[in-house]
Design a protein around this motif. Structure first.
Motif, PDB file in Angstrom:
ATOM      1  N   SER A 141     -16.510  17.021 -12.875  1.00 59.54           N
ATOM      2  CA  SER A 141     -16.729  16.026 -13.919  1.00 59.54           C
ATOM      3  C   SER A 141     -18.040  15.286 -13.690  1.00 59.54           C
ATOM      4  O   SER A 141     -18.561  15.219 -12.569  1.00 59.54           O
ATOM      5  CB  SER A 141     -15.574  15.024 -13.969  1.00 59.54           C
ATOM      6  OG  SER A 141     -15.502  14.278 -12.763  1.00 59.54           O
ATOM      7  N   GLY A 150     -17.828  14.014  -9.767  1.00 59.36           N
ATOM      8  CA  GLY A 150     -16.501  14.180  -9.187  1.00 59.36           C
ATOM      9  C   GLY A 150     -15.908  15.555  -9.377  1.00 59.36           C
ATOM     10  O   GLY A 150     -16.493  16.443 -10.002  1.00 59.36           O
ATOM     11  N   TYR A 187     -11.696  17.461  -9.717  1.00 56.81           N
ATOM     12  CA  TYR A 187     -10.279  17.192  -9.928  1.00 56.81           C
ATOM     13  C   TYR A 187      -9.498  18.495  -9.884  1.00 56.81           C
ATOM     14  O   TYR A 187     -10.039  19.587 -10.107  1.00 56.81           O
ATOM     15  CB  TYR A 187     -10.037  16.449 -11.245  1.00 56.81           C
ATOM     16  CG  TYR A 187     -10.572  17.135 -12.484  1.00 56.81           C
ATOM     17  CD1 TYR A 187      -9.763  17.936 -13.281  1.00 56.81           C
ATOM     18  CD2 TYR A 187     -11.901  16.964 -12.878  1.00 56.81           C
ATOM     19  CE1 TYR A 187     -10.240  18.545 -14.432  1.00 56.81           C
ATOM     20  CE2 TYR A 187     -12.399  17.569 -14.027  1.00 56.81           C
ATOM     21  CZ  TYR A 187     -11.560  18.364 -14.799  1.00 56.81           C
ATOM     22  OH  TYR A 187     -12.050  18.964 -15.933  1.00 56.81           O
ATOM     23  N   GLY A 231      -5.124  19.926 -10.480  1.00 53.22           N
ATOM     24  CA  GLY A 231      -3.784  19.505 -10.866  1.00 53.22           C
ATOM     25  C   GLY A 231      -2.921  20.658 -11.324  1.00 53.22           C
ATOM     26  O   GLY A 231      -3.298  21.837 -11.220  1.00 53.22           O
ATOM     27  N   GLU A 236      -2.110  15.155 -11.343  1.00 58.84           N
ATOM     28  CA  GLU A 236      -3.525  15.432 -11.086  1.00 58.84           C
ATOM     29  C   GLU A 236      -4.057  14.517  -9.991  1.00 58.84           C
ATOM     30  O   GLU A 236      -3.678  13.342  -9.895  1.00 58.84           O
ATOM     31  CB  GLU A 236      -4.339  15.226 -12.370  1.00 58.84           C
ATOM     32  CG  GLU A 236      -5.824  15.547 -12.221  1.00 58.84           C
ATOM     33  CD  GLU A 236      -6.558  15.471 -13.544  1.00 58.84           C
ATOM     34  OE1 GLU A 236      -6.310  16.347 -14.416  1.00 58.84           O
ATOM     35  OE2 GLU A 236      -7.364  14.540 -13.734  1.00 58.84           O
ATOM     36  N   ALA A 237      -4.945  15.061  -9.168  1.00 51.50           N
ATOM     37  CA  ALA A 237      -5.684  14.287  -8.168  1.00 51.50           C
ATOM     38  C   ALA A 237      -7.166  14.438  -8.447  1.00 51.50           C
ATOM     39  O   ALA A 237      -7.616  15.501  -8.891  1.00 51.50           O
ATOM     40  CB  ALA A 237      -5.356  14.780  -6.761  1.00 51.50           C
ATOM     41  N   ASP A 238      -7.934  13.372  -8.191  1.00 55.62           N
ATOM     42  CA  ASP A 238      -9.373  13.477  -8.387  1.00 55.62           C
ATOM     43  C   ASP A 238     -10.100  12.686  -7.307  1.00 55.62           C
ATOM     44  O   ASP A 238      -9.542  11.800  -6.665  1.00 55.62           O
ATOM     45  CB  ASP A 238      -9.777  12.991  -9.783  1.00 55.62           C
ATOM     46  CG  ASP A 238      -9.872  11.480  -9.865  1.00 55.62           C
ATOM     47  OD1 ASP A 238      -8.824  10.830  -9.733  1.00 55.62           O
ATOM     48  OD2 ASP A 238     -10.990  10.956 -10.058  1.00 55.62           O
ATOM     49  N   GLY A 277     -10.938   7.651  -5.594  1.00 52.80           N
ATOM     50  CA  GLY A 277     -10.002   8.753  -5.790  1.00 52.80           C
ATOM     51  C   GLY A 277      -8.729   8.257  -6.442  1.00 52.80           C
ATOM     52  O   GLY A 277      -8.477   7.051  -6.521  1.00 52.80           O
ATOM     53  N   SER A 278      -7.919   9.183  -6.909  1.00 55.20           N
ATOM     54  CA  SER A 278      -6.652   8.789  -7.520  1.00 55.20           C
ATOM     55  C   SER A 278      -5.659   9.944  -7.470  1.00 55.20           C
ATOM     56  O   SER A 278      -6.032  11.115  -7.315  1.00 55.20           O
ATOM     57  CB  SER A 278      -6.845   8.350  -8.979  1.00 55.20           C
ATOM     58  OG  SER A 278      -7.171   9.449  -9.810  1.00 55.20           O
ATOM     59  N   ARG A 313       0.478  12.833 -15.658  1.00 54.18           N
ATOM     60  CA  ARG A 313      -0.106  12.993 -16.991  1.00 54.18           C
ATOM     61  C   ARG A 313       0.989  13.408 -17.967  1.00 54.18           C
ATOM     62  O   ARG A 313       1.899  14.162 -17.630  1.00 54.18           O
ATOM     63  CB  ARG A 313      -1.196  14.066 -17.005  1.00 54.18           C
ATOM     64  CG  ARG A 313      -2.424  13.747 -16.214  1.00 54.18           C
ATOM     65  CD  ARG A 313      -3.661  14.462 -16.767  1.00 54.18           C
ATOM     66  NE  ARG A 313      -3.445  15.867 -17.084  1.00 54.18           N
ATOM     67  CZ  ARG A 313      -4.247  16.591 -17.883  1.00 54.18           C
ATOM     68  NH1 ARG A 313      -5.303  16.032 -18.442  1.00 54.18           N
ATOM     69  NH2 ARG A 313      -4.007  17.871 -18.108  1.00 54.18           N
ATOM     70  N   THR A 363      -2.538   8.965 -18.831  1.00 56.85           N
ATOM     71  CA  THR A 363      -2.431   9.213 -17.398  1.00 56.85           C
ATOM     72  C   THR A 363      -2.372   7.893 -16.644  1.00 56.85           C
ATOM     73  O   THR A 363      -2.920   6.879 -17.094  1.00 56.85           O
ATOM     74  CB  THR A 363      -3.629  10.062 -16.905  1.00 56.85           C
ATOM     75  OG1 THR A 363      -3.458  10.364 -15.512  1.00 56.85           O
ATOM     76  CG2 THR A 363      -4.946   9.340 -17.105  1.00 56.85           C
ATOM     77  N   ASP A 408     -12.602  11.788 -20.837  1.00 55.63           N
ATOM     78  CA  ASP A 408     -11.561  11.022 -20.160  1.00 55.63           C
ATOM     79  C   ASP A 408     -12.045   9.595 -19.874  1.00 55.63           C
ATOM     80  O   ASP A 408     -13.225   9.379 -19.554  1.00 55.63           O
ATOM     81  CB  ASP A 408     -11.215  11.737 -18.842  1.00 55.63           C
ATOM     82  CG  ASP A 408     -10.086  11.089 -18.076  1.00 55.63           C
ATOM     83  OD1 ASP A 408      -8.938  11.528 -18.260  1.00 55.63           O
ATOM     84  OD2 ASP A 408     -10.342  10.168 -17.268  1.00 55.63           O
TER      85      ASP A 408
END
Length: 266
Positions: free
Chosen positions: A42, A84, A86, A88, A102-104, A143-144, A148, A162, A220
């Motif tokens: 991203s 970034g 991601y 998921g 999802e993780a990013d 990060g997160s 979703r 999300t 997003d």
């Protein structure tokens, strides 16, 4: 704040639609499904919306000895490009609904220097204090980990929300030099840096388009809140009889992140 979030969400939806419209779209395979693992990259921007409050200035002198005439706080905001990645998993739970996790992870060089620090302007002790402390606030990686849930506007177009847990790396640098006269720093000059990784929550949404059954493009937006970081500065070499250089910072940390991304679905 609400108008800013709404405007950014509208921008994300329009950008996603335009991005999908500009790409050559092949017909989806008859058995195409949103279910499966995916990974992508991203690009976008992160806005740091930070509020700084200063308290307990020179506590050895007693409460109220130093009262800022210009207020106790202010904003330290910045904006930076964010890069970034991601990954998921989606599960298409019906013809219209898709759920997933999802993780990013991302990096941006948000950095803002303020001179003097909020809450130190107008301090008075017999005469206005001079040589006021300055500071730099820096935010780097974030990060997160989120859930979703999306609705299929068409078999290839997903609008989703999300939310989940988020992390943010922060650094605060403060410095102050003893100067002749009624100096803020009585005991010694200081240059201190404190760092922390804050844990908070995030919520947002976007629009995603499936292309040829394997490629997913998206726009997003997310808002994140990391609470208030409290840190006392100038404790070393600045506390003693006749002087006290300490003060406490309370920084409320929030971010707005808008990105576009492309992912491959297995």
């Amino acid at each position: 704040m609400i108008s800013t979030v709404a405007g950014t969400l509208a921008w994300a939806a329009l950008a996603g639609s335009a991005l999908a419209a500009d790409m050559p779209v092949k017909a989806l395979p008859a058995a195409a499904s949103w279910s499966g693992f995916y990974a992508g990259v991203s690009l976008g921007a992160r806005w740091a919306a930070n509020d700084w409050q200063t308290s307990d200035v020179s506590p050895n002198f007693g409460a109220g000895a130093f009262v800022p005439t210009a207020g106790t706080g202010g904003a330290i905001d910045s904006v930076a490009a964010r890069f970034g990645g991601y990954l998921g998993y989606n599960a298409q739970i019906s013809t219209s609904w898709v759920a997933g996790v999802e993780a990013d992870f991302g990096w941006a060089d948000n950095k803002k220097t303020t001179n003097p620090l909020p809450g130190t302007t107008g301090l008075f002790f017999g005469a206005p204090l001079i040589g006021l402390p300055t500071g730099t606030m820096k935010e780097t990686w974030d990060g997160s980990l989120r859930g979703r849930l999306g609705y299929l506007m068409t078999p290839a177009t997903l609008v989703y929300g999300t939310g989940g847990v988020a992390w943010q790396r922060l650094e605060l640098n403060t410095n102050c030099t003893v100067v002749p006269g009624n100096s803020f720093c009585f005991g010694a000059s200081h240059n201190e840096t404190s760092a922390t990784t804050r844990v908070g929550w995030t919520i947002g949404g976007g629009v995603e388009q499936m292309i040829a059954g394997h490629w997913l493009v998206r726009a997003d937006y997310r808002y994140a809140d990391f609470g208030t970081w409290t840190q006392t500065f100038f404790t070393a070499g600045g506390t003693g009889l006749g002087f006290d250089d300490r003060f406490t910072a309370h920084v409320k940390v929030r971010t707005h992140t808008a990105t576009i991304g492309i992912a491959y679905k297995l």
